[in-house]
Design an enzyme around this catalytic site. Structure first.
Site, PDB file in Angstrom:
ATOM      1  N   ARG A   1       9.208  -0.773  -6.544  1.00 27.55           N
ATOM      2  CA  ARG A   1       9.909  -0.825  -5.329  1.00 27.55           C
ATOM      3  C   ARG A   1       9.794  -1.995  -4.360  1.00 27.55           C
ATOM      4  NH1 ARG A   1      12.641   2.979  -7.241  1.00 27.55           N
ATOM      5  NH2 ARG A   1      13.162   4.821  -6.583  1.00 27.55           N
TER       6      ARG A   1
ATOM      7  N   HIS B   1      18.025  -3.344 -10.219  1.00 24.78           N
ATOM      8  CA  HIS B   1      17.725  -1.960 -10.301  1.00 24.78           C
ATOM      9  C   HIS B   1      18.216  -1.197 -11.493  1.00 24.78           C
ATOM     10  CE1 HIS B   1      15.871   1.399  -7.498  1.00 24.78           C
ATOM     11  NE2 HIS B   1      15.784   1.830  -8.723  1.00 24.78           N
TER      12      HIS B   1
HETATM   13  P1  NDP Z   1       3.686   8.489 -10.320  1.00 20.90           P
HETATM   14  O1  NDP Z   1       3.615   9.176  -9.108  1.00 20.90           O
HETATM   15  O2  NDP Z   1       3.391   9.371 -11.615  1.00 20.90           O
HETATM   16  O3  NDP Z   1       2.545   7.530 -10.364  1.00 20.90           O
HETATM   17  C1  NDP Z   1       2.196   6.786  -9.386  1.00 20.90           C
HETATM   18  C2  NDP Z   1       0.887   5.825  -9.574  1.00 20.90           C
HETATM   19  O4  NDP Z   1       0.916   5.061  -8.487  1.00 20.90           O
HETATM   20  C3  NDP Z   1      -0.358   6.747  -9.832  1.00 20.90           C
HETATM   21  O5  NDP Z   1      -1.068   6.045 -10.904  1.00 20.90           O
HETATM   22  C4  NDP Z   1      -1.012   6.505  -8.420  1.00 20.90           C
HETATM   23  O6  NDP Z   1      -2.552   7.029  -8.584  1.00 20.90           O
HETATM   24  C5  NDP Z   1      -0.555   5.364  -8.160  1.00 20.90           C
HETATM   25  N1  NDP Z   1      -0.727   5.092  -6.679  1.00 20.90           N
HETATM   26  C6  NDP Z   1      -0.115   5.850  -5.655  1.00 20.90           C
HETATM   27  N2  NDP Z   1      -0.184   5.537  -4.409  1.00 20.90           N
HETATM   28  C7  NDP Z   1      -1.299   4.516  -4.581  1.00 20.90           C
HETATM   29  C8  NDP Z   1      -2.246   3.797  -3.741  1.00 20.90           C
HETATM   30  N3  NDP Z   1      -2.265   4.042  -2.455  1.00 20.90           N
HETATM   31  N4  NDP Z   1      -3.324   2.944  -4.160  1.00 20.90           N
HETATM   32  C9  NDP Z   1      -3.383   3.098  -5.692  1.00 20.90           C
HETATM   33  N5  NDP Z   1      -2.730   3.690  -6.709  1.00 20.90           N
HETATM   34  C10 NDP Z   1      -1.763   4.339  -6.014  1.00 20.90           C
HETATM   35  O7  NDP Z   1       5.076   7.966 -10.250  1.00 20.90           O
HETATM   36  P2  NDP Z   1       5.952   7.288 -11.625  1.00 20.90           P
HETATM   37  O8  NDP Z   1       4.989   6.698 -12.616  1.00 20.90           O
HETATM   38  O9  NDP Z   1       6.569   8.271 -12.033  1.00 20.90           O
HETATM   39  O10 NDP Z   1       6.967   6.324 -10.936  1.00 20.90           O
HETATM   40  C11 NDP Z   1       6.365   5.169 -10.240  1.00 20.90           C
HETATM   41  C12 NDP Z   1       7.537   4.259  -9.479  1.00 20.90           C
HETATM   42  O11 NDP Z   1       8.532   3.615 -10.232  1.00 20.90           O
HETATM   43  C13 NDP Z   1       8.489   5.345  -8.536  1.00 20.90           C
HETATM   44  O12 NDP Z   1       7.835   5.904  -7.525  1.00 20.90           O
HETATM   45  C14 NDP Z   1       9.716   4.641  -8.378  1.00 20.90           C
HETATM   46  O13 NDP Z   1       9.551   3.929  -7.083  1.00 20.90           O
HETATM   47  C15 NDP Z   1       9.495   3.500  -9.511  1.00 20.90           C
HETATM   48  N6  NDP Z   1      10.773   3.640 -10.461  1.00 20.90           N
HETATM   49  C16 NDP Z   1      11.593   2.740 -10.565  1.00 20.90           C
HETATM   50  C17 NDP Z   1      12.688   2.963 -11.519  1.00 20.90           C
HETATM   51  C18 NDP Z   1      13.631   1.549 -11.638  1.00 20.90           C
HETATM   52  O14 NDP Z   1      14.635   1.733 -12.290  1.00 20.90           O
HETATM   53  N7  NDP Z   1      13.188   0.189 -11.223  1.00 20.90           N
HETATM   54  C19 NDP Z   1      12.996   4.020 -12.174  1.00 20.90           C
HETATM   55  C20 NDP Z   1      11.948   5.213 -11.995  1.00 20.90           C
HETATM   56  C21 NDP Z   1      10.943   4.929 -11.197  1.00 20.90           C
HETATM   57  P3  NDP Z   1      -2.936   8.361  -9.179  1.00 20.90           P
HETATM   58  O15 NDP Z   1      -2.735   8.309 -10.452  1.00 20.90           O
HETATM   59  O16 NDP Z   1      -4.293   8.503  -8.586  1.00 20.90           O
HETATM   60  O17 NDP Z   1      -2.098   9.323  -8.179  1.00 20.90           O
END
Ligand code: NDP
Length: 310
Positions: A225, A273
């Site tokens: 993002r 995007h």
């Molecule tokens: P998930 O919720 O499955 O994974 C998020 C990851 O980020 C997890 O490993 C989580 O840790 C980690 N995380 C969250 N907060 C923190 C923090 N404060 N510190 C450290 N690590 C953190 O999300 P997805 O993998 O499904 O998607 C990730 C993002 O990708 C989406 O939120 C979206 O913004 C983006 N996206 C972009 C697209 C595009 O076309 N550009 C398409 C689809 C998604 P933990 O494992 O410990 O919970």
């Protein structure tokens, strides 16, 4: 009794999703009235995307869940009227698309493809790139998407480090967590990929201080993002060459305004995007499965933790 499923997304989405959703619901054995309009108090499930016109969830008095069409939930998770379970999208088509996009952009920089694509000028440039095992790639975020991308890059041989909130164990990936873990993960990033969700904790996670941990010349690839990065801090290190390149798919303001400095910056690649999209057929199966679960009294898949914001 059929369940009432409201499709709350922009009208063009309905054209794409109506047929796959009907098929998926029927294949899941769910009898459903699926429509873009119905009285709020009769709705059982809301299939939701931002800018759908639904801002107030209070009138949905009997609804059992909001099923987000997208992986990111930052536009809805903080809605004070939403007290229903919120599920986000985890769809294998979306994941595979992200793996392909991330792998492609990492390989572009790893192999130095630009030198040849842009350098068809009679100069015999015989720079041999290192093997993947000698290229260090760091993935911030090891969720559904980050983990799949880190594993795919690991299988190609890259020296992978990953960072997440909770400690992980992933084959072929050195997994770190915590504040010190972030610093260590950044310090070994020849290529840095951001696949974190946008939350209060992750906004501006790449800022003047954390960018300074990167080795000189790091390439940043951000399909996560836009607000994960402090744009002014990034522009400063791009200008100085401390960061070698940034491939950015997501931005604070989208579409990225034509006058934004990223467009003209020689060290920036802007993509609109497009890293990955929810795929109607596979995503419809996820939604139908969640409705089936709701009706069977089973726990929903991919529930968002409202406190963590993702
Ligand atoms: P998930 O919720 O499955 O994974 C998020 C990851 O980020 C997890 O490993 C989580 O840790 C980690 N995380 C969250 N907060 C923190 C923090 N404060 N510190 C450290 N690590 C953190 O999300 P997805 O993998 O499904 O998607 C990730 C993002 O990708 C989406 O939120 C979206 O913004 C983006 N996206 C972009 C697209 C595009 O076309 N550009 C398409 C689809 C998604 P933990 O494992 O410990 O919970």
């Amino acid at each position: 009794m059929p369940v009432n499923v409201l499709f709350a997304a922009r009208p063009e989405r309905w054209e794409t999703y109506e047929a796959p959703l009907r098929t998926a619901l029927s294949e899941a054995g769910v009898a459903a009235n699926l429509a873009t309009k119905m009285p709020a108090h009769e709705v059982d499930y809301i299939v939701y995307a931002p800018n759908s016109g639904v801002e107030d969830f209070a009138p949905f008095t009997r609804a059992k869940a909001v099923l987000n069409l997208w992986a990111g939930v930052e536009d809805v998770v903080g809605n004070p009227t939403l007290h229903l379970p919120l599920a986000r999208m985890v769809d294998h088509g979306l994941t595979q698309g992200m793996v392909e996009w991330v792998t492609g952009h990492v390989l572009r920089h790893h192999l130095g493809m630009d030198a040849h694509i842009l350098g068809q000028d009679g100069i015999w440039r015989k720079d041999i790139p290192p093997l993947a095992q000698d290229r260090r790639v760091t993935m911030l975020g090891l969720g559904a998407l980050g983990q799949a991308c880190a594993s795919a890059l690991g299988r190609l041989g890259f020296a992978m480090t990953g960072w997440s909130r909770s400690q992980k164990e992933i084959d072929g990936v050195t997994c770190l967590s915590g504040e010190q873990g972030l610093r260590s993960a950044l310090q070994v990033a020849d290529i840095l990929v951001l696949l974190l969700p946008l939350t209060g904790d992750t906004e501006n996670i790449l800022n003047e201080e954390t960018l300074a941990y990167l080795p000189r010349g790091t390439v940043i690839v951000n399909p996560g993002r836009g607000p994960l990065i402090d744009d002014n801090a990034l522009l400063a290190v791009l200008d100085s060459g401390d960061v070698g390149h940034a491939t950015l798919d997501v931005f604070r303001e989208e579409p990225l305004p034509p006058e934004h400095p990223y467009w003209a910056h020689p060290r920036v690649t802007v993509t609109p995007h497009i890293a990955s999209e929810t795929r109607p057929k596979s995503a419809s199966q996820v939604i139908a499965e969640n409705i089936r679960r709701g009706e069977a009294g089973e726990p929903f898949l991919h529930l968002v933790d409202r406190n963590l914001g993702y």
